[in-house]
Design a protein around this motif. Structure first.
Motif, PDB file in Angstrom:
ATOM      1  N   ARG A 270       0.859  -1.156   0.075  1.00  0.00           N
ATOM      2  CA  ARG A 270       0.072   0.085   0.223  1.00  0.00           C
ATOM      3  C   ARG A 270       0.874   1.209  -0.091  1.00  0.00           C
ATOM      4  O   ARG A 270       1.837   1.223   0.788  1.00  0.00           O
ATOM      5  N   ALA A 271       0.709   2.087  -0.863  1.00  0.00           N
ATOM      6  CA  ALA A 271       1.221   3.501  -1.189  1.00  0.00           C
ATOM      7  C   ALA A 271       0.337   4.422  -1.623  1.00  0.00           C
ATOM      8  O   ALA A 271      -0.434   3.911  -2.717  1.00  0.00           O
ATOM      9  N   GLY A 272       0.299   5.710  -1.237  1.00  0.00           N
ATOM     10  CA  GLY A 272      -0.385   6.601  -1.932  1.00  0.00           C
ATOM     11  C   GLY A 272      -1.920   6.531  -1.814  1.00  0.00           C
ATOM     12  O   GLY A 272      -2.535   6.835  -2.916  1.00  0.00           O
ATOM     13  N   GLY A 273      -2.484   5.785  -1.131  1.00  0.00           N
ATOM     14  CA  GLY A 273      -3.770   5.440  -1.150  1.00  0.00           C
ATOM     15  C   GLY A 273      -4.360   4.304  -2.025  1.00  0.00           C
ATOM     16  O   GLY A 273      -5.520   4.033  -2.179  1.00  0.00           O
ATOM     17  N   ASP A 274      -3.289   3.749  -2.821  1.00  0.00           N
ATOM     18  CA  ASP A 274      -3.623   2.435  -3.744  1.00  0.00           C
ATOM     19  C   ASP A 274      -2.955   1.235  -3.067  1.00  0.00           C
ATOM     20  O   ASP A 274      -1.882   1.288  -2.160  1.00  0.00           O
ATOM     21  N   THR A 275      -3.244   0.107  -3.828  1.00  0.00           N
ATOM     22  CA  THR A 275      -2.818  -1.000  -3.590  1.00  0.00           C
ATOM     23  C   THR A 275      -2.245  -2.055  -4.581  1.00  0.00           C
ATOM     24  O   THR A 275      -2.993  -2.292  -5.649  1.00  0.00           O
ATOM     25  N   LEU A 276      -0.784  -2.039  -4.646  1.00  0.00           N
ATOM     26  CA  LEU A 276      -0.238  -3.127  -5.372  1.00  0.00           C
ATOM     27  C   LEU A 276      -0.533  -4.573  -4.940  1.00  0.00           C
ATOM     28  O   LEU A 276      -0.180  -4.665  -3.751  1.00  0.00           O
ATOM     29  N   SER A 277      -1.133  -5.299  -5.836  1.00  0.00           N
ATOM     30  CA  SER A 277      -1.203  -6.661  -5.404  1.00  0.00           C
ATOM     31  C   SER A 277      -0.656  -7.794  -6.155  1.00  0.00           C
ATOM     32  O   SER A 277      -0.771  -7.585  -7.521  1.00  0.00           O
TER      33      SER A 277
ATOM     34  N   PRO B  49       3.968 -29.670 -12.753  1.00  0.00           N
ATOM     35  CA  PRO B  49       3.527 -28.324 -11.975  1.00  0.00           C
ATOM     36  C   PRO B  49       2.717 -27.479 -13.070  1.00  0.00           C
ATOM     37  O   PRO B  49       3.106 -27.392 -14.238  1.00  0.00           O
ATOM     38  N   THR B  50       1.667 -26.949 -12.487  1.00  0.00           N
ATOM     39  CA  THR B  50       0.864 -25.879 -12.938  1.00  0.00           C
ATOM     40  C   THR B  50       0.777 -24.612 -12.235  1.00  0.00           C
ATOM     41  O   THR B  50       0.672 -24.898 -10.830  1.00  0.00           O
ATOM     42  N   GLY B  51       0.573 -23.459 -12.674  1.00  0.00           N
ATOM     43  CA  GLY B  51       0.335 -22.458 -11.792  1.00  0.00           C
ATOM     44  C   GLY B  51      -0.252 -21.126 -12.516  1.00  0.00           C
ATOM     45  O   GLY B  51      -0.346 -21.158 -13.632  1.00  0.00           O
ATOM     46  N   HIS B  52      -0.589 -20.154 -11.946  1.00  0.00           N
ATOM     47  CA  HIS B  52      -1.126 -18.853 -12.458  1.00  0.00           C
ATOM     48  C   HIS B  52      -0.561 -17.767 -11.472  1.00  0.00           C
ATOM     49  O   HIS B  52      -0.512 -18.043 -10.029  1.00  0.00           O
ATOM     50  N   ALA B  53      -0.525 -16.605 -11.928  1.00  0.00           N
ATOM     51  CA  ALA B  53      -0.209 -15.325 -11.130  1.00  0.00           C
ATOM     52  C   ALA B  53      -0.922 -14.052 -11.773  1.00  0.00           C
ATOM     53  O   ALA B  53      -1.421 -14.099 -13.005  1.00  0.00           O
ATOM     54  N   ASP B  54      -1.465 -13.195 -10.933  1.00  0.00           N
ATOM     55  CA  ASP B  54      -1.943 -11.850 -11.164  1.00  0.00           C
ATOM     56  C   ASP B  54      -1.248 -10.839 -10.452  1.00  0.00           C
ATOM     57  O   ASP B  54      -1.047 -11.004  -9.393  1.00  0.00           O
ATOM     58  N   LEU B  55      -1.081  -9.826 -11.174  1.00  0.00           N
ATOM     59  CA  LEU B  55      -0.414  -8.643 -10.705  1.00  0.00           C
ATOM     60  C   LEU B  55      -1.274  -7.504 -11.043  1.00  0.00           C
ATOM     61  O   LEU B  55      -1.720  -7.368 -12.314  1.00  0.00           O
ATOM     62  N   VAL B  56      -1.450  -6.517  -9.961  1.00  0.00           N
ATOM     63  CA  VAL B  56      -2.237  -5.341 -10.267  1.00  0.00           C
ATOM     64  C   VAL B  56      -1.143  -4.108  -9.541  1.00  0.00           C
ATOM     65  O   VAL B  56      -0.675  -4.172  -8.776  1.00  0.00           O
ATOM     66  N   VAL B  57      -1.007  -3.369 -10.629  1.00  0.00           N
ATOM     67  CA  VAL B  57      -0.363  -2.250 -10.258  1.00  0.00           C
ATOM     68  C   VAL B  57      -0.914  -0.718 -10.655  1.00  0.00           C
ATOM     69  O   VAL B  57      -0.823  -0.306 -11.824  1.00  0.00           O
ATOM     70  N   PRO B  58      -1.287  -0.268  -9.530  1.00  0.00           N
ATOM     71  CA  PRO B  58      -2.195   1.140  -9.750  1.00  0.00           C
ATOM     72  C   PRO B  58      -0.896   2.044 -10.013  1.00  0.00           C
ATOM     73  O   PRO B  58       0.050   1.966  -9.610  1.00  0.00           O
ATOM     74  N   PHE B  59      -0.996   3.091 -11.167  1.00  0.00           N
ATOM     75  CA  PHE B  59      -0.256   4.067 -11.323  1.00  0.00           C
ATOM     76  C   PHE B  59       0.302   4.919 -10.070  1.00  0.00           C
ATOM     77  O   PHE B  59       1.491   5.250  -9.828  1.00  0.00           O
ATOM     78  N   GLY B  60      -0.767   5.165  -8.899  1.00  0.00           N
ATOM     79  CA  GLY B  60      -0.554   5.833  -7.746  1.00  0.00           C
ATOM     80  C   GLY B  60       0.640   5.286  -6.805  1.00  0.00           C
ATOM     81  O   GLY B  60       1.173   5.832  -6.165  1.00  0.00           O
ATOM     82  N   VAL B  61       0.515   3.991  -6.886  1.00  0.00           N
ATOM     83  CA  VAL B  61       1.673   3.135  -6.045  1.00  0.00           C
ATOM     84  C   VAL B  61       3.093   3.441  -6.946  1.00  0.00           C
ATOM     85  O   VAL B  61       3.939   3.788  -6.060  1.00  0.00           O
ATOM     86  N   VAL B  62       3.082   3.456  -8.097  1.00  0.00           N
ATOM     87  CA  VAL B  62       4.351   3.750  -8.699  1.00  0.00           C
ATOM     88  C   VAL B  62       4.691   5.140  -8.565  1.00  0.00           C
ATOM     89  O   VAL B  62       6.089   5.169  -8.144  1.00  0.00           O
TER      90      VAL B  62
END
Length: 87
Positions: free
Chosen positions: A5-12, A24-37
């Motif tokens: 959490r930074a700048g009121g947003d959340t990178l997850s 092995p199998t898998g998956h990944a999800d990434l959310v990058v709000p520009f406010g965090v950057v």
């Protein structure tokens, strides 16, 4: 799973890996709000909107038989710079 959490947003980041037999199998999800950057760069006074979204999945580790699929999408702005669409 991780959240920053930074700048009121959340990178997850969310990921999962499982075994199907010996493969092995898998998956990944990434959310990058520009406010965090901008907040992490000390530029949190810039007006921001939007985010980048990345998704990936894989099966196997052997280069000759493994498969991977992923997408990156996003839209928004940082200051006067705009990202209209990213597919």
């Amino acid at each position: 799973m991780a959240d920053v959490r930074a700048g009121g947003d959340t990178l997850s980041v969310r990921s999962e890996i499982a075994m199907q037999g010996r493969t092995p199998t898998g998956h990944a999800d990434l959310v990058v709000p520009f406010g965090v950057v901008t907040a992490l760069q000390g530029r949190d006074t810039l007006k921001t909107s939007g985010r980048l979204l990345a998704n990936a999945s894989f099966t196997g580790l052997n280069p000759s038989t493994a498969s991977m699929y992923g997408t990156i999408r996003g839209s928004g702005s940082v200051g006067r710079a705009r990202l209209d669409s990213l597919f």
